[in-house]
Design a protein around this motif. Sequence first.
Motif, PDB file in Angstrom:
ATOM      1  N   UNK A 134       0.836  -1.203   0.000  1.00  0.00           N
ATOM      2  CA  UNK A 134       0.000   0.000   0.000  1.00  0.00           C
ATOM      3  C   UNK A 134       0.870   1.252   0.000  1.00  0.00           C
ATOM      4  N   UNK A 135       1.906   1.268   0.829  1.00  0.00           N
ATOM      5  CA  UNK A 135       2.799   2.422   0.885  1.00  0.00           C
ATOM      6  C   UNK A 135       3.520   2.627  -0.451  1.00  0.00           C
ATOM      7  N   UNK A 136       3.949   1.531  -1.054  1.00  0.00           N
ATOM      8  CA  UNK A 136       4.602   1.624  -2.362  1.00  0.00           C
ATOM      9  C   UNK A 136       3.628   2.196  -3.391  1.00  0.00           C
ATOM     10  N   UNK A 137       2.387   1.762  -3.332  1.00  0.00           N
ATOM     11  CA  UNK A 137       1.383   2.264  -4.268  1.00  0.00           C
ATOM     12  C   UNK A 137       1.179   3.764  -4.103  1.00  0.00           C
ATOM     13  N   UNK A 138       1.394   4.268  -2.883  1.00  0.00           N
ATOM     14  CA  UNK A 138       1.223   5.696  -2.622  1.00  0.00           C
ATOM     15  C   UNK A 138       2.492   6.508  -2.872  1.00  0.00           C
ATOM     16  N   UNK A 139       3.549   5.840  -3.289  1.00  0.00           N
ATOM     17  CA  UNK A 139       4.755   6.577  -3.644  1.00  0.00           C
ATOM     18  C   UNK A 139       5.806   6.675  -2.563  1.00  0.00           C
ATOM     19  N   UNK A 140       5.666   5.897  -1.483  1.00  0.00           N
ATOM     20  CA  UNK A 140       6.683   5.899  -0.425  1.00  0.00           C
ATOM     21  C   UNK A 140       7.750   4.875  -0.808  1.00  0.00           C
ATOM     22  N   UNK A 141       8.710   5.334  -1.604  1.00  0.00           N
ATOM     23  CA  UNK A 141       9.666   4.440  -2.245  1.00  0.00           C
ATOM     24  C   UNK A 141      10.644   3.797  -1.273  1.00  0.00           C
ATOM     25  N   UNK A 142      10.862   4.418  -0.124  1.00  0.00           N
ATOM     26  CA  UNK A 142      11.887   3.930   0.801  1.00  0.00           C
ATOM     27  C   UNK A 142      11.305   3.175   1.997  1.00  0.00           C
ATOM     28  N   UNK A 143      10.096   2.692   1.849  1.00  0.00           N
ATOM     29  CA  UNK A 143       9.502   1.889   2.923  1.00  0.00           C
ATOM     30  C   UNK A 143      10.210   0.533   3.007  1.00  0.00           C
ATOM     31  N   UNK A 144      10.448   0.070   4.231  1.00  0.00           N
ATOM     32  CA  UNK A 144      11.166  -1.188   4.481  1.00  0.00           C
ATOM     33  C   UNK A 144      10.322  -2.042   5.423  1.00  0.00           C
ATOM     34  N   UNK A 145      10.205  -3.311   5.112  1.00  0.00           N
ATOM     35  CA  UNK A 145       9.427  -4.234   5.936  1.00  0.00           C
ATOM     36  C   UNK A 145      10.308  -4.869   7.011  1.00  0.00           C
ATOM     37  N   UNK A 146       9.846  -4.825   8.263  1.00  0.00           N
ATOM     38  CA  UNK A 146      10.591  -5.433   9.363  1.00  0.00           C
ATOM     39  C   UNK A 146      10.110  -6.873   9.539  1.00  0.00           C
ATOM     40  N   UNK A 147      11.017  -7.811   9.350  1.00  0.00           N
ATOM     41  CA  UNK A 147      10.666  -9.223   9.468  1.00  0.00           C
ATOM     42  C   UNK A 147      10.278  -9.580  10.911  1.00  0.00           C
ATOM     43  N   UNK A 148       9.379 -10.532  11.033  1.00  0.00           N
ATOM     44  CA  UNK A 148       8.979 -11.114  12.329  1.00  0.00           C
ATOM     45  C   UNK A 148       8.240 -10.142  13.233  1.00  0.00           C
ATOM     46  N   UNK A 149       8.042  -8.895  12.780  1.00  0.00           N
ATOM     47  CA  UNK A 149       7.181  -7.964  13.477  1.00  0.00           C
ATOM     48  C   UNK A 149       7.593  -7.646  14.902  1.00  0.00           C
ATOM     49  N   UNK A 150       6.601  -7.239  15.685  1.00  0.00           N
ATOM     50  CA  UNK A 150       6.875  -6.817  17.059  1.00  0.00           C
ATOM     51  C   UNK A 150       7.344  -7.988  17.920  1.00  0.00           C
ATOM     52  N   UNK A 151       6.917  -9.185  17.564  1.00  0.00           N
ATOM     53  CA  UNK A 151       7.392 -10.369  18.294  1.00  0.00           C
ATOM     54  C   UNK A 151       8.912 -10.460  18.181  1.00  0.00           C
ATOM     55  N   UNK A 152       9.404 -10.291  16.957  1.00  0.00           N
ATOM     56  CA  UNK A 152      10.859 -10.335  16.749  1.00  0.00           C
ATOM     57  C   UNK A 152      11.566  -9.146  17.358  1.00  0.00           C
ATOM     58  N   UNK A 153      10.931  -7.981  17.326  1.00  0.00           N
ATOM     59  CA  UNK A 153      11.537  -6.776  17.895  1.00  0.00           C
ATOM     60  C   UNK A 153      11.728  -6.929  19.402  1.00  0.00           C
ATOM     61  N   UNK A 154      10.715  -7.446  20.083  1.00  0.00           N
ATOM     62  CA  UNK A 154      10.837  -7.642  21.536  1.00  0.00           C
ATOM     63  C   UNK A 154      11.968  -8.591  21.879  1.00  0.00           C
ATOM     64  N   UNK A 155      12.082  -9.666  21.103  1.00  0.00           N
ATOM     65  CA  UNK A 155      13.174 -10.620  21.361  1.00  0.00           C
ATOM     66  C   UNK A 155      14.517  -9.967  21.107  1.00  0.00           C
ATOM     67  N   UNK A 156      14.602  -9.155  20.067  1.00  0.00           N
ATOM     68  CA  UNK A 156      15.872  -8.507  19.741  1.00  0.00           C
ATOM     69  C   UNK A 156      16.285  -7.507  20.816  1.00  0.00           C
TER      70      UNK A 156
END
Length: 453
Positions: free
Chosen positions: A429-451
């Motif tokens: 959706x962000x890419x469709x709106x022209x946000x070319x530098x959007x990056x997807x964070x793998x494993x989401x908040x579950x992975x972020x908390x562990x990290x």
Amino acid sequence: MFFKQFYDQKLSQTSYMIACQKTKEAIIIDPKRVLDEYAQVAESEGFTITLATETHIHADFASGLRDTGRRFNAKIMVSDEGDENWKYSNMPEGTEYLKDGDKIKIGSVELEVVHTPGHTPESVSFVLTDRGAGSEEPMGMFTGDFLFVCDIGRPDLLEEAAGMEGATEEGADAMFDSLKKLHAYPGFMQIWPGHGAGSACGKSLGAVPLSTLGYERKNNWVFKYEDKEAFIQELTSDQPEPPSYFSQMKRINRDGLSEFKLKEVEVGSPDVISGQIFDLRNKEDFRKGFRKGSINVPYSSKFLQFAGWYIDYDAPMTVIANPGDGKTLQEDLASIGFDNLQLIVPIEDADRYYDDTYENLSPELLVQNHENKIILDVRSTSEYKSGHLDNSYHIHFGHLDEKDLPFSKDDTIYVHCQSGVRSAIALSVLKARGYENAVNVEKGYIGIKKAIN
């Protein structure tokens, strides 16, 4: 008496068929729009579907009530309760309008209408008594979106989805009074709800398909409140965000929709594809190459729950998908009232249209100096409240195509959800709106908390 429960896992929606085995008459309660299952059961059991009814004007799926009348020549029966601001319209000739206390007869089976407003003003429940078995006691109640297993129907959809200001407080007040009506019924009476876990029509629905009133009195939070104001406060807080398509469902289920019929959908890879484009490949394949402007919603059991946020009901749809899924795709989309699937581009031809990609980032790399990064959390409000990065922005993934975003299109935006599924949709959706530098964070908040830990 014959009893059959039908459960649509994709919509977490339940419908029922009740029949008198002596007269072979059957009724469908809360029918979904694709009627083949009901026809198959009726044929195998030797029943004639003579009646169809529903508990209220639904918001989360396209009702099959009118189609049941067309296909089976069944008599339609709908609630005539509530006020004039929200009533069924354009109903077929011969429709019977129901009031509190009315009785529906299916041979020797009796359904008594009980007005149970709260979720909607016109909402009714049906108390079943099997007179053919000689019973004077009710066997169970079809509660629709009034009472669920371990939860109750939300009162805010008329306000959230149909724009009726003040309907939330009025609905919550009515729901408290509707619960009091259940005091008149025995604890052994079964509860047959209209939804299970996963539905957005409540906030904590149980995953089991039925219950008893006695069990609910002991375990359902709604029976623990004697103070109306405290009950209303709890009921109206932390409800899940209703998908955008709910507003469309409220309208078409009130006013009617054309009969659903399968059609021949074009399959091919033309030089130019137009209209709204949904790419149904898995997120791993999509990110490596896709047509900018397409929305990535993998074709899984949650397809409707996710795609429903973004469908434009006024535009034709192209999907990049397996052509063998064409029939089920039409049926799935029809179940949320969309009948304008026009083109299926085979998955193996998707690379013809590639003009974009996006990057993934591990949670371990995200948390390094994350205070200086622009982080977008696309989870639900309740998930966000339960824990989040202090410097993150919160916008539900389903609202990214419609809200003004607090970023520059040149910014690098790191996007996460809970586990990585919704953020991948959000990236498209962000890419469709022209946000070319959007990056997807793998494993989401579950992975972020562990990290972080």
